[in-house]
Structures are given as C-alpha cells and as structure tokens.
Scaffold this active site. Structure first.
Site, PDB file in Angstrom:
ATOM      1  N   ASP A 146       0.929  -1.153  -0.019  1.00 57.08           N
ATOM      2  CA  ASP A 146       0.053  -0.022   0.086  1.00 57.08           C
ATOM      3  C   ASP A 146       0.879   1.108   0.030  1.00 57.08           C
ATOM      4  O   ASP A 146       1.897   1.157   0.457  1.00 57.08           O
ATOM      5  CB  ASP A 146      -0.829  -0.096   1.166  1.00 57.08           C
TER       6      ASP A 146
HETATM    7  N1  URA Z   1      -1.097  -6.017   4.088  1.00 55.03           N
HETATM    8  C1  URA Z   1      -1.549  -4.697   4.084  1.00 55.03           C
HETATM    9  O1  URA Z   1      -2.454  -4.411   4.839  1.00 55.03           O
HETATM   10  N2  URA Z   1      -0.822  -3.905   3.263  1.00 55.03           N
HETATM   11  C2  URA Z   1       0.268  -4.111   2.602  1.00 55.03           C
HETATM   12  O2  URA Z   1       0.835  -3.213   2.096  1.00 55.03           O
HETATM   13  C3  URA Z   1       0.848  -5.302   2.689  1.00 55.03           C
HETATM   14  C4  URA Z   1      -0.009  -6.200   3.541  1.00 55.03           C
END
Ligand code: URA
Length: 235
Positions: free
Chosen positions: A102
């Site tokens: 993310d």
């Molecule tokens: N899980 C999440 O919630 N975000 C990420 O970026 C990776 C794994």
C-alpha cells in the site's frame, strides 16, 4: 537478437533513436570498437557512451519502498518507478512489482521483468512468507496470536478463511506478523478483524530476503542466487 532491438527494449529510445546512436558511434564494445545496429554481441561487453549496458531481461530488483509512493504504473502522485532510472520504466518486457505494498506501507518490494518468476513468487501454492512489522492504535488483546495461527479467521467479504499466520508480540502495540498469502490489504484487515487498527506497517522480509543496509528509497539488482532465497523460510 539484433543490437538495435535489444537496446531499444532496454528503454534507451525508440528503434529509430537507437539507430541514430549507432550512427553517432556511441555504441561500442568494451574494447572501444564501434558496433552496428545489425550486429549481435554479448550484452555484458556492450558500452553506451562508455557505460555498461543496463542488465538484460531477467532483471530482479529489491527496493526499500518509502511511505507515500504507490506500486501502480499510472496513479497520480509518486510511483515506485519514479525511484528507478527513467529508462527502466520503458523496458520491454516491462518491469512489474511482485505483489504490491500500500501507499502507506514501507519496506521490501521486489520488481522483475520475468513473468514466470513473478507468478512463481505470488502463487498461493508457493506459500512464500512475507514478514511485517506493525504498530497498532490499540493495545493487543492477547488472543490475536492464537486466532491468526488458527487458519479459521475469515476476513470481511471473503469466503475462504486465511491460512495460518504467525504473530510475534514485542509490546502492547508492537508486533511482527508472518503471512504466506497476499490478499488485498491483508495485514490491516487482519488487525481490523480483532477491533484494532494498524498505524505503521513495514515489510521486513520476503522469504529469506531482507533489506540489509538498503536505505528507504534505495534499490539494488539481485543475482540469481539471492533471488532463489525468496523461496526459503525467513531467517
Ligand atoms: N498488508 C496490508 O494491509 N498492506 C500491505 O501493504 C501489505 C500487506
């Protein structure tokens, strides 16, 4: 493959532009001998303006993704590709992220132009471990380790439970989580399922690969032996 195509595919320019580079004598062998568009040569021996050619197809990069950049190719805002040499974005086959982090997640991100490798790493069957450090908005309840390990946790809107995951608790709001799947926003949704909220999230490892001394925003190319460690368990 003819050199003009090989070099254009590495993002140095269109075939027409690269053909001009040949005419200008900018493309040589390691010994300085001028090369021609129709020649073929070992990429390791090619120089452009005296500089070694970028790595050929089969490239695997490790990037220490900073916060605030996205894994997309075309989102508005800063992209992970902006952290790499501009040429790398023009390569054919294209360089893609192996899975995604993310915008608000930092840490270890792999990129490759090897589609086969990409699929082998993200395949659920491979069960490649991803290790995250998380800080939380609320104190842990104490039941999370067992729940995450149970293989019964069902995330909102899903129809199959999560595979068992390993939680190691370091403080009331600090933990390390190892998962072998890559579901959408998985770590944040796992903690949300326990009534908590992830405040910071950093990926520390993919398989046995770790960032080492790579600073945020930094990247390096991996050799085949290092890449293979992605399928090993984390240290
Ligand atoms: N899980 C999440 O919630 N975000 C990420 O970026 C990776 C794994």
């Amino acid at each position: 493959m003819k050199l003009v195509k090989l070099i254009a595919n590495l993002g140095y320019g269109s075939r027409k532009q690269v053909a001009w580079m040949f005419r200008e004598g900018r493309i040589t062998g390691a010994d300085g001998e001028v090369l021609y568009a129709d020649d073929s040569a070992d990429p390791a021996h090619i120089r452009i303006d005296g500089e070694p050619l970028d790595p050929p197809t089969g490239l695997v990069l490790m990037l220490n993704k900073p916060l605030g950049v996205t894994c997309s190719r075309k989102d508005a805002g800063r992209l992970v590709y902006d952290l790499l040499p501009p040429r790398y974005r023009l390569r054919d086959p294209a360089l893609s992220t192996i899975g995604r982090l993310d915008r608000d997640t930092a840490g270890l991100l792999l990129l490759t132009d090897d589609g086969g490798l990409l699929h082998r790493v993200i395949s659920p069957k491979a069960e490649v471990a991803k290790v995250y450090a998380a800080t939380l908005a609320e104190d842990l309840r104490g039941t999370e380790t067992e729940l995450f390990a149970s293989g019964t946790l069902m995330l909102d809107g899903e129809t199959t439970p999560l595979a068992p995951a390993r939680l190691e608790v370091f403080g009331p709001r600090s933990a390390r989580l190892t998962i072998t799947e890559g579901r959408y926003h998985q770590v944040r949704r796992m903690f949300a399922a326990t009534g908590n909220r992830v405040e910071t999230l950093t990926r520390l490892a993919v398989g046995a690969l770790t960032l080492g001394d790579l600073a945020p925003g930094g990247w390096r190319a991996l050799d085949a032996g290092t890449v293979a460690r992605v399928f090993d368990p984390p240290a």
